[in-house]
Design a protein around this motif. Sequence first.
Motif, mmCIF file in Angstrom:
data_model
loop_
_atom_site.group_PDB
_atom_site.id
_atom_site.type_symbol
_atom_site.label_atom_id
_atom_site.label_comp_id
_atom_site.label_asym_id
_atom_site.label_seq_id
_atom_site.Cartn_x
_atom_site.Cartn_y
_atom_site.Cartn_z
ATOM 1 N N ILE A 21 40.499 26.805 36.428
ATOM 2 C CA ILE A 21 41.171 28.090 36.243
ATOM 3 C C ILE A 21 40.096 29.153 36.057
ATOM 4 C CG2 ILE A 21 42.684 29.457 34.750
ATOM 5 C CD1 ILE A 21 44.112 26.842 34.026
ATOM 6 N N VAL A 22 40.206 30.239 36.809
ATOM 7 C CA VAL A 22 39.252 31.349 36.690
ATOM 8 C C VAL A 22 39.510 32.047 35.358
ATOM 9 C CG1 VAL A 22 38.446 33.515 37.669
ATOM 10 C CG2 VAL A 22 39.164 31.652 39.194
ATOM 11 N N VAL A 23 38.458 32.122 34.535
ATOM 12 C CA VAL A 23 38.602 32.733 33.216
ATOM 13 C C VAL A 23 37.785 34.008 33.068
ATOM 14 C CG1 VAL A 23 39.231 30.596 32.051
ATOM 15 C CG2 VAL A 23 36.821 31.249 32.214
ATOM 16 N N GLY A 24 36.952 34.304 34.046
ATOM 17 C CA GLY A 24 36.161 35.520 33.927
ATOM 18 C C GLY A 24 35.284 35.784 35.131
ATOM 19 N N ALA A 81 39.647 35.060 44.776
ATOM 20 C CA ALA A 81 40.361 34.583 43.591
ATOM 21 C C ALA A 81 40.188 35.554 42.430
ATOM 22 C CB ALA A 81 39.847 33.205 43.187
ATOM 23 N N GLY A 82 41.157 35.522 41.505
ATOM 24 C CA GLY A 82 41.111 36.390 40.344
ATOM 25 C C GLY A 82 41.336 35.627 39.058
ATOM 26 N N ILE A 83 41.175 36.314 37.955
ATOM 27 C CA ILE A 83 41.346 35.701 36.635
ATOM 28 C C ILE A 83 42.760 35.155 36.489
ATOM 29 C CG2 ILE A 83 41.415 36.195 34.147
ATOM 30 C CD1 ILE A 83 39.112 38.142 34.606
ATOM 31 N N VAL A 89 34.657 29.504 35.833
ATOM 32 C CA VAL A 89 35.816 28.635 36.044
ATOM 33 C C VAL A 89 35.846 27.557 34.973
ATOM 34 C CG1 VAL A 89 36.949 27.071 37.676
ATOM 35 C CG2 VAL A 89 35.685 29.054 38.541
ATOM 36 N N ASN A 90 36.975 27.462 34.271
ATOM 37 C CA ASN A 90 37.216 26.402 33.284
ATOM 38 C C ASN A 90 37.755 25.196 34.042
ATOM 39 O OD1 ASN A 90 39.637 25.812 30.675
ATOM 40 N ND2 ASN A 90 37.581 25.021 30.805
ATOM 41 N N LEU A 91 37.033 24.082 34.004
ATOM 42 C CA LEU A 91 37.418 22.912 34.789
ATOM 43 C C LEU A 91 38.635 22.190 34.215
ATOM 44 C CD1 LEU A 91 33.901 21.477 35.648
ATOM 45 C CD2 LEU A 91 35.350 23.002 37.002
#
Length: 82
Positions: free
Chosen positions: A5-8, A48-50, A27-29
């Motif tokens: 998930i893109v977090v920043g 991709a975005g946050i 990206v948080n795996l």
Amino acid sequence: MLKGIVVGHIVSTRKQETLVGSKFLEVNLIENGKETDKYIIAVDSVGAGIGETVLVTTGSPARLALREQNAPVDAVVVGIVD
């Protein structure tokens, strides 16, 4: 490939020449369907975005997803999960 998930965004005022114009994402795996405490920085190739769930390819093949195949890149976002 990895899922995350893109977090920043990572802001870089100076980059290696072949990376100018590239967007870096934090990206948080995800493993076994759950977020982990592992993160990766990847070059975005799909817009991709946050908050979006993405697919990340790593290693030497990652740079093949970019226009500049000689870029010093180890991780690239190659897909957005619907």
